[in-house]
Write a protein that holds these residues in place. Structure first.
Motif, PDB file in Angstrom:
ATOM      1  N   GLN A  19     -18.259  -0.108   5.826  1.00 61.44           N
ATOM      2  CA  GLN A  19     -19.308   0.797   6.284  1.00 61.44           C
ATOM      3  C   GLN A  19     -19.945   1.588   5.150  1.00 61.44           C
ATOM      4  OE1 GLN A  19     -16.421   1.714   9.797  1.00 61.44           O
ATOM      5  NE2 GLN A  19     -18.364   2.700  10.327  1.00 61.44           N
ATOM      6  N   HIS A 126      -9.545  -3.000   8.265  1.00 65.57           N
ATOM      7  CA  HIS A 126     -10.428  -2.144   9.069  1.00 65.57           C
ATOM      8  C   HIS A 126     -11.656  -2.956   9.496  1.00 65.57           C
ATOM      9  CE1 HIS A 126     -11.937   2.194   9.824  1.00 65.57           C
ATOM     10  NE2 HIS A 126     -12.755   1.363  10.443  1.00 65.57           N
ATOM     11  N   TYR A 127     -11.556  -3.663  10.593  1.00 67.19           N
ATOM     12  CA  TYR A 127     -12.688  -4.389  11.179  1.00 67.19           C
ATOM     13  C   TYR A 127     -13.373  -5.304  10.165  1.00 67.19           C
ATOM     14  CZ  TYR A 127     -12.237  -1.066  15.041  1.00 67.19           C
ATOM     15  OH  TYR A 127     -11.767  -0.333  16.104  1.00 67.19           O
ATOM     16  N   ASN A 171      -6.694  -0.902  11.568  1.00 66.55           N
ATOM     17  CA  ASN A 171      -7.486   0.162  12.172  1.00 66.55           C
ATOM     18  C   ASN A 171      -7.588  -0.042  13.682  1.00 66.55           C
ATOM     19  OD1 ASN A 171      -9.419   2.462  11.912  1.00 66.55           O
ATOM     20  ND2 ASN A 171     -10.805   0.965  12.855  1.00 66.55           N
ATOM     21  N   GLU A 172      -7.325   1.015  14.438  1.00 65.90           N
ATOM     22  CA  GLU A 172      -7.512   1.003  15.903  1.00 65.90           C
ATOM     23  C   GLU A 172      -7.071  -0.336  16.503  1.00 65.90           C
ATOM     24  OE1 GLU A 172     -11.087   4.248  16.358  1.00 65.90           O
ATOM     25  OE2 GLU A 172     -11.659   2.174  16.508  1.00 65.90           O
ATOM     26  N   TYR A 303     -12.057  10.921  19.213  1.00 63.24           N
ATOM     27  CA  TYR A 303     -13.431  11.404  19.337  1.00 63.24           C
ATOM     28  C   TYR A 303     -13.701  12.016  20.701  1.00 63.24           C
ATOM     29  CZ  TYR A 303     -14.329   8.735  15.106  1.00 63.24           C
ATOM     30  OH  TYR A 303     -14.299   8.261  13.814  1.00 63.24           O
ATOM     31  N   ASN A 320     -16.296   5.386  22.388  1.00 63.14           N
ATOM     32  CA  ASN A 320     -15.853   4.735  21.167  1.00 63.14           C
ATOM     33  C   ASN A 320     -15.162   3.414  21.512  1.00 63.14           C
ATOM     34  OD1 ASN A 320     -14.990   4.084  18.597  1.00 63.14           O
ATOM     35  ND2 ASN A 320     -13.247   5.499  18.636  1.00 63.14           N
ATOM     36  N   ILE A 321     -15.911   2.354  21.560  1.00 64.49           N
ATOM     37  CA  ILE A 321     -15.443   0.985  21.861  1.00 64.49           C
ATOM     38  C   ILE A 321     -14.921   0.854  23.302  1.00 64.49           C
ATOM     39  CG2 ILE A 321     -13.892  -0.908  21.177  1.00 64.49           C
ATOM     40  CD1 ILE A 321     -14.243   0.122  18.269  1.00 64.49           C
ATOM     41  N   TRP A 337     -21.071  10.321  23.702  1.00 65.34           N
ATOM     42  CA  TRP A 337     -19.607  10.451  23.642  1.00 65.34           C
ATOM     43  C   TRP A 337     -19.259  11.885  24.060  1.00 65.34           C
ATOM     44  CZ3 TRP A 337     -17.360   7.724  18.638  1.00 65.34           C
ATOM     45  CH2 TRP A 337     -17.885   6.428  18.555  1.00 65.34           C
ATOM     46  N   TRP A 414     -13.793  11.906   9.909  1.00 70.79           N
ATOM     47  CA  TRP A 414     -14.415  10.586   9.807  1.00 70.79           C
ATOM     48  C   TRP A 414     -15.776  10.656   9.097  1.00 70.79           C
ATOM     49  CZ3 TRP A 414     -13.598   5.873   9.075  1.00 70.79           C
ATOM     50  CH2 TRP A 414     -14.675   4.971   9.082  1.00 70.79           C
ATOM     51  N   SER A 421     -22.748   3.037  10.937  1.00 69.08           N
ATOM     52  CA  SER A 421     -21.914   3.130  12.141  1.00 69.08           C
ATOM     53  C   SER A 421     -21.241   1.796  12.458  1.00 69.08           C
ATOM     54  CB  SER A 421     -22.785   3.585  13.314  1.00 69.08           C
ATOM     55  OG  SER A 421     -22.367   2.996  14.517  1.00 69.08           O
ATOM     56  N   ALA A 422     -20.018   1.864  12.962  1.00 69.40           N
ATOM     57  CA  ALA A 422     -19.308   0.628  13.318  1.00 69.40           C
ATOM     58  C   ALA A 422     -19.882   0.025  14.594  1.00 69.40           C
ATOM     59  CB  ALA A 422     -17.818   0.905  13.496  1.00 69.40           C
ATOM     60  N   SER A 423     -20.117   0.858  15.598  1.00 65.84           N
ATOM     61  CA  SER A 423     -20.508   0.292  16.890  1.00 65.84           C
ATOM     62  C   SER A 423     -21.961  -0.154  16.918  1.00 65.84           C
ATOM     63  CB  SER A 423     -20.242   1.283  18.021  1.00 65.84           C
ATOM     64  OG  SER A 423     -20.926   2.483  17.791  1.00 65.84           O
ATOM     65  N   LYS A 429     -26.836   7.436  12.725  1.00 68.55           N
ATOM     66  CA  LYS A 429     -25.704   8.152  13.324  1.00 68.55           C
ATOM     67  C   LYS A 429     -24.805   8.632  12.186  1.00 68.55           C
ATOM     68  CE  LYS A 429     -22.279   7.659  16.990  1.00 68.55           C
ATOM     69  NZ  LYS A 429     -21.420   6.730  17.735  1.00 68.55           N
ATOM     70  N   TYR A 431     -22.114  11.234  10.161  1.00 69.07           N
ATOM     71  CA  TYR A 431     -20.914  12.046  10.365  1.00 69.07           C
ATOM     72  C   TYR A 431     -20.618  12.966   9.174  1.00 69.07           C
ATOM     73  CZ  TYR A 431     -19.378   9.081  14.316  1.00 69.07           C
ATOM     74  OH  TYR A 431     -19.278   8.428  15.516  1.00 69.07           O
TER      75      TYR A 431
HETATM   76  C1  BGP Z   1     -13.977   4.117  15.055  1.00 76.14           C
HETATM   77  C2  BGP Z   1     -13.894   3.250  13.829  1.00 76.14           C
HETATM   78  C3  BGP Z   1     -14.719   3.668  12.674  1.00 76.14           C
HETATM   79  C4  BGP Z   1     -15.911   4.498  12.985  1.00 76.14           C
HETATM   80  C5  BGP Z   1     -15.782   5.441  14.136  1.00 76.14           C
HETATM   81  C6  BGP Z   1     -17.072   6.026  14.644  1.00 76.14           C
HETATM   82  O1  BGP Z   1     -13.964   3.299  16.164  1.00 76.14           O
HETATM   83  O2  BGP Z   1     -12.573   3.138  13.386  1.00 76.14           O
HETATM   84  O3  BGP Z   1     -14.916   2.586  11.835  1.00 76.14           O
HETATM   85  O4  BGP Z   1     -17.105   3.990  12.694  1.00 76.14           O
HETATM   86  O5  BGP Z   1     -15.106   4.888  15.232  1.00 76.14           O
HETATM   87  O6  BGP Z   1     -17.745   5.092  15.410  1.00 76.14           O
HETATM   88  P1  BGP Z   1     -19.253   4.739  15.210  1.00 76.14           P
HETATM   89  O7  BGP Z   1     -19.402   4.338  13.800  1.00 76.14           O
HETATM   90  O8  BGP Z   1     -19.492   3.645  16.154  1.00 76.14           O
HETATM   91  O9  BGP Z   1     -19.988   5.983  15.548  1.00 76.14           O
END
Ligand code: BGP
Length: 474
Positions: A19, A126-127, A171-172, A303, A320-321, A337, A414, A421-423, A429, A431
């Motif tokens: 990222q 991590h992804y 990760n997660e 989150y 978050n996912i 969120w 984070w 952003s991951a998603s 977006k 942080y």
């Molecule tokens: C988690 C992941 C991160 C990160 C974060 C925020 O799911 O471990 O990689 O990005 O969430 O999510 P996003 O980037 O979608 O806002």
């Protein structure tokens, strides 16, 4: 309550290689699954890298890490969480020898952190499965991944054992049930994957994670290894017993991963689920023994919370996912969120009650569409009071949990510097405590600017939490 945190509390920030690093094809790096995910979870992977994929260049951390680590040091970070891009070390993932230039990059990055007295906290995966492993083996759906991962981690441990004390295996890890491609490099589209295949993939990751713990303990006796769970407490939407049980069962789908990591065996509720859904996990004879290599600490992202309901007409909201039924008592971020600081205290207590292991909050923060403005002195900045509020309120709840007797090792905010952003793969977006001048259309100078939250967090660390404002004093 005295807001001071315990001495030695590990304050810091977190990022993930894919990222922020960019440099997606430099110095021998192979393609990762992120290089073919231009829109994150919003659309399926592409055949190869496309120019609209912001992760290909990220925030150019690969070339600018010295400047960025210096800024982290200025905030007073005691720890910096990042991940290693697997494809920098093994470009395809299944070759015999590692890529020296990739190894050298992380040597240099860790040295830079250590120069400022900052402990690296390293996520091994991590992804970012190498794309070749996804295509050729269908990622973690294949048992073969265990061997590739084992080779990768032993390479990391022998190279960085003297520099890195804190490691996270995946990760997660529980997100593989929800995002099999991003989390597990599994190419089969989600709606075509059976639960049998998904839980078999989870088993492969859990065995690989336990092997990493075993290897770490053998190769680096001073190291500590944690699992990393996507935490999202599920409150019953109503006190109806059906809702309570539905929430408990939904929680189990996440708890399963921590339970195996900490207890070293499959929990009874999961064995029941497998029995009742005709799921048969194929185990090699040695697997049960391997799983007994349990983690030293439990880390997690937090989150938001959601609600659970037995009513199938209740629709899940964004999250978050993993989504869930929205809580009528909570407000939400711009990305929907829901914001629930007390859920963090609840989570810390819940994990500690369950595991009696030290806990590490390795992700928490607010994604927002920040606006760059000039301050009174004419410098560019972001007046992100909303972020300060969010982080303050969550940290107060961490302090509450410590007061409850929960041993919390540290907290890494984070995206301590803006990243992709991951998603959704957006840069919009944000942080960070540090603004990065880069936009989703690829424009921007990549210059870094301190947001208002930068000096706020610096003060939190300097005072060891004393400047935090609890609701009773606000
Ligand atoms: C988690 C992941 C991160 C990160 C974060 C925020 O799911 O471990 O990689 O990005 O969430 O999510 P996003 O980037 O979608 O806002």
């Amino acid at each position: 309550m005295d807001m001071r945190f315990p001495d030695g509390f590990l304050w810091g920030g977190a990022v993930a290689a894919n990222q922020c690093e960019g440099a997606y094809n430099e110095d021998g790096k192979g393609l990762s699954i992120q290089d073919v995910l231009p829109h994150g979870l919003k659309s399926p992977p592409t055949e190869g890298p496309t120019p609209d994929n912001m992760k290909l260049t990220g925030i150019d951390f690969y070339h600018r890490y010295k400047e960025d680590v210096k800024l982290f040091a200025e905030m007073g970070f005691k720890v910096f969480r990042t991940s290693i891009a697997w494809g920098r070390i093994f470009p395809n993932g299944d070759e015999e020898t590692p890529n020296e230039k990739g190894l050298q990059f992380y040597d240099d990055l860790f040295d830079e952190c250590l120069k400022y007295g900052m402990e690296p906290l390293v996520t091994i995966s991590h992804y970012e499965t190498p794309f070749h492993l996804a295509r050729k083996y269908n990622g973690w759906a294949s048992r073969k991944m265990v061997g590739f991962y084992e080779k990768y981690v032993s390479t990391l441990f022998s190279r960085y054992g003297g520099k890195v004390k804190y490691w996270l295996t995946f990760n997660e890890i529980n997100s593989v049930l929800h995002s099999p491609f991003m989390s597990g490099g599994i190419c089969t589209p989600k709606d075509e994957l059976s639960e049998q295949e998904l839980y078999q993939a989870c088993h492969h990751e859990l065995v690989a994670s336990a092997l990493a713990v075993k290897l770490a303990h053998e190769m680096m006796p001073q190291a500590q290894v944690g699992c990393m769970i996507l935490s999202m407490p599920i409150y019953p939407l109503t006190p109806a017993p059906d809702d309570v049980i539905a929430s408990m069962e939904a929680d189990h789908k996440n708890d399963f991963f921590g339970d195996v990591h900490v207890r070293g065996e499959y929990p009874g509720y999961m064995l029941r689920y497998f029995r009742e859904h005709d799921i048969h996990i194929h185990m090699e004879p040695e697997d049960k023994e391997i799983l007994k290599n349990t983690v030293d600490f439990v880390s997690f992202s937090y989150y938001m919370s959601v609600c659970g309901s037995a009513d199938p007409n209740q629709k899940a909201g964004p999250g978050n996912i993993i989504g869930g039924v929205p809580n009528p008592h909570l407000k939400a971020s711009e990305w929907g969120w829901q914001i629930d600081p007390q859920g963090l205290r609840y989570t810390l207590n819940r994990f500690y009650d369950r595991y009696q292991k030290p806990l590490f909050v390795v992700e928490n923060g607010l994604g927002a569409a920040d606006r760059l403005v000039r301050d009174e002195e004419g410098s560019l900045t972001v007046e992100d009071d909303y972020r300060i509020q969010y982080l303050n309120d969550h940290l107060v709840q961490v302090r509450e949990a410590i007061e409850d007797g929960v041993p919390v090792m540290g907290y890494t905010a984070w995206g301590c510097i803006d990243l992709v952003s991951a998603s959704s793969a957006e840069l919009k977006k944000r942080y960070g405590f540090i603004y990065v001048d880069r936009n989703d259309d690829g424009t921007g100078s990549l210059a870094r600017y301190k947001k208002r939250s930068f000096s706020w967090y610096q003060e939190v660390i300097r005072t060891n939490g004393e400047n935090l404002v609890s609701p009773e004093n606000s």
